[in-house]
Design an enzyme around this catalytic site. Structure first.
Site, mmCIF file in Angstrom:
data_model
loop_
_atom_site.group_PDB
_atom_site.id
_atom_site.type_symbol
_atom_site.label_atom_id
_atom_site.label_comp_id
_atom_site.label_asym_id
_atom_site.label_seq_id
_atom_site.Cartn_x
_atom_site.Cartn_y
_atom_site.Cartn_z
ATOM 1 N N ASP A 125 58.172 39.633 6.197
ATOM 2 C CA ASP A 125 57.484 39.884 7.236
ATOM 3 C C ASP A 125 56.836 38.523 8.130
ATOM 4 O O ASP A 125 56.017 38.372 7.382
ATOM 5 C CB ASP A 125 56.624 40.902 7.361
ATOM 6 C CG ASP A 125 55.860 41.164 8.321
ATOM 7 O OD1 ASP A 125 54.502 41.701 8.657
ATOM 8 O OD2 ASP A 125 56.507 40.392 9.325
ATOM 9 N N SER A 167 60.512 31.302 24.445
ATOM 10 C CA SER A 167 61.749 31.055 25.414
ATOM 11 C C SER A 167 62.176 30.557 26.965
ATOM 12 O O SER A 167 61.477 31.706 27.741
ATOM 13 C CB SER A 167 62.714 32.779 24.861
ATOM 14 O OG SER A 167 63.894 32.285 25.677
HETATM 15 O O1 LIG Z 1 52.657 44.484 12.756
HETATM 16 C C1 LIG Z 1 52.557 43.286 13.273
HETATM 17 C C2 LIG Z 1 50.898 42.658 12.800
HETATM 18 C C3 LIG Z 1 51.447 42.030 11.628
HETATM 19 C C4 LIG Z 1 50.820 41.490 10.720
HETATM 20 C C5 LIG Z 1 49.596 41.759 11.843
HETATM 21 C C6 LIG Z 1 47.850 41.235 10.687
HETATM 22 C C7 LIG Z 1 46.965 40.994 10.830
HETATM 23 C C8 LIG Z 1 45.742 40.947 10.667
HETATM 24 C C9 LIG Z 1 47.153 40.227 9.240
HETATM 25 O O2 LIG Z 1 48.057 39.951 9.997
HETATM 26 N N1 LIG Z 1 48.900 42.037 12.949
HETATM 27 C C10 LIG Z 1 49.739 42.640 13.014
HETATM 28 O O3 LIG Z 1 50.011 43.730 14.550
HETATM 29 N N2 LIG Z 1 53.232 42.108 14.751
HETATM 30 C C11 LIG Z 1 53.859 43.228 15.611
HETATM 31 C C12 LIG Z 1 53.402 44.398 16.042
HETATM 32 C C13 LIG Z 1 54.242 44.896 16.634
HETATM 33 C C14 LIG Z 1 53.967 45.385 17.553
HETATM 34 C C15 LIG Z 1 52.724 45.881 18.423
HETATM 35 C C16 LIG Z 1 51.878 44.909 17.443
HETATM 36 N N3 LIG Z 1 51.933 43.896 16.935
HETATM 37 C C17 LIG Z 1 51.989 41.795 14.451
HETATM 38 C C18 LIG Z 1 53.055 40.289 14.389
HETATM 39 C C19 LIG Z 1 52.423 41.051 16.136
#
Ligand SMILES: O=C(c1ccc(-c2ccco2)nc1O)N(Cc1ccccn1)C1CC1
Length: 413
Positions: free
Chosen positions: A118, A282
């Site tokens: 990830d 982008s």
């Molecule tokens: O799922 C995550 C995500 C990954 C890691 C962390 C995190 C918190 C603390 C460390 O890492 N917090 C996230 O939220 N998306 C994707 C996403 C998808 C849909 C809505 C919001 N976001 C993060 C990369 C942007």
């Protein structure tokens, strides 16, 4: 192939080029005199004149003469000190490419789990012997007590919540982690003592391996480094690449760029890692065979997110081209008849472009009837930035360059 100077500097750093007599241990001061004890430096790469001579040039910042550099390179090769590590592992798609899972070996003897790599997070966490039995439904678990190289990181905890509402938390061990032949010791392996029901429901997923920046690792009180950051010193080059595919296994490589895996050339673009993610801009997009719209899209390259999440204006422009596409509030997204042939979506990277074929944008049926299908492009509303998830990344060969100034490279394939 790392330059001789690079390798020399590395050797110098490890003390291998140091004098055969290591830094003298300060002895006892007697009166005015000081006796010091000299000890042999076991690390010294043998009695090799060229190393000693080259060290002198490096020490005084003088350029190493060509023939000396050649002599050193030959020696490095003879001593096998020019070998740097690399790794390569398949990434198998699960559930309509909703995620890609790769085998990771942890501990001694190896316990192999299937983890979701990830680039949107920075914790390596696993289902474990500490995960409540009721929360484990089919997953393979890591048992630190069965690993002779596992060490409890006393007092350390972690807790993470993801954008889709899922979450997990627990305790921390360090152990040896091997990915595709690349072994790294003392990596923080975060043991799940709690997992949300979304993770319990995914029987094939045994945990996540974070590849974003270590600055957003959630371990407290002492933040831990990602596998990639721990591997970097031994990698040929401080990079990893993601080569995800539509409906079939892709590949993650560490430490090298496989130039046979893509067409044409790589286009690199700047990364803003200040929020811990691989964020880039982008400069434009196009729908189908249309002209490029110079609306820029700033987002993150996130292998852990399935879809391409972009500003609503871009989403509307895309689905306007599709008869019978509509926003279905019960699905909280755009849907269309599964039989629809979809236009492609192009995103610009620097002066080049990545084209996502229309079929990649038919994500999955919304119901068992299979009449209505969920779009692979949806809104980034509420997130604060766009997310170039698997739907976008699997149309490209992507280089995550973790050198001093991180950057992303994209190529078509
Ligand atoms: O799922 C995550 C995500 C990954 C890691 C962390 C995190 C918190 C603390 C460390 O890492 N917090 C996230 O939220 N998306 C994707 C996403 C998808 C849909 C809505 C919001 N976001 C993060 C990369 C942007």
């Amino acid at each position: 192939m790392p330059s001789t100077a690079f390798l020399l500097a590395g050797l110098a750093a490890t003390g291998a080029l140091a004098s055969p007599l290591a830094h003298p241990r300060v002895g006892t001061a007697v009166g005015q005199s000081l006796s010091v004890e000299q000890v042999r430096n076991a690390q010294f790469a043998g009695r090799h004149g060229p190393f000693a001579l080259a060290k002198a040039y490096i020490k005084y910042g003088a350029p190493v003469p060509g023939d000396l550099s050649a002599a050193v390179a030959r020696l490095l090769q003879e001593l096998g000190l020019d070998k740097r590590a690399t790794g390569s592992v398949v990434a198998t798609p699960a559930q309509y490419d909703a995620e890609y899972l790769s085998p990771v070996s942890i501990g001694t003897p190896a316990q192999t789990l299937m983890l979701d790599f990830d680039t949107g997070s920075s914790d390596l966490w696993v289902f474990s012997s500490e995960t409540p039995k009721s929360s484990v439904q089919g997953q393979t678990v890591y048992n630190p007590s069965k690993s002779s190289t596992a060490k409890k990181l006393s007092g350390a905890t972690w807790k993470i919540s993801y954008g889709d509402g899922s979450s997990s938390s627990g305790s921390v061990y360090t152990d040896k982690v091997t990915i595709g032949g690349l072994s790294v010791s003392n990596v923080a392996v975060e043991s799940a003592q709690k997992v949300s029901r979304e993770f319990t429901a995914e029987a094939d997923l045994d945990g996540l391996l974070g590849l974003a920046f270590s600055s957003i690792n959630t371990v407290q009180p002492t933040q831990q480094k990602t596998f990639f950051d721990m591997a970097k010193p031994s990698l040929d080059s401080a990079v990893f690449t993601a080569d995800l595919k539509y409906g079939k296994a892709g590949k993650y490589n560490f430490g090298y760029i496989d130039d046979s895996a893509y067409n044409g050339s790589l286009t690199y673009t700047a990364v803003d890692s200040s929020n811990g993610w691989w964020m880039f801009t982008s400069p434009g997009y196009a729908v189908g065979s249309g002209t490029l719209d110079s609306t820029s899209i700033t987002g993150i390259a996130d292998t852990g997110t399935t879809l391409l999440l972009v500003p609503s204006s871009v989403v509307t422009t895309y689905y306007k081209q599709i008869r019978n596409a509509r926003y279905d509030s019960s699905q909280a997204g755009y849907v269309f008849p599964c039989s629809t042939s979809l236009p492609s979506f192009t995103y610009a990277v620097g002066n080049s472009q990545i084209v996502i074929p229309g079929k990649y944008i038919n994500f999955a049926p919304v119901d068992s009837a299979g009449s209505s299908c969920f779009g692979g492009i949806q809104s980034d509303e509420g997130i604060g930035f766009s997310i170039f998830g698997d739907v976008a990344l699997k149309a490209a060969f992507v280089v995550f360059d973790g050198s001093q100034s991180p950057r992303l490279g994209f190529a078509s394939k």
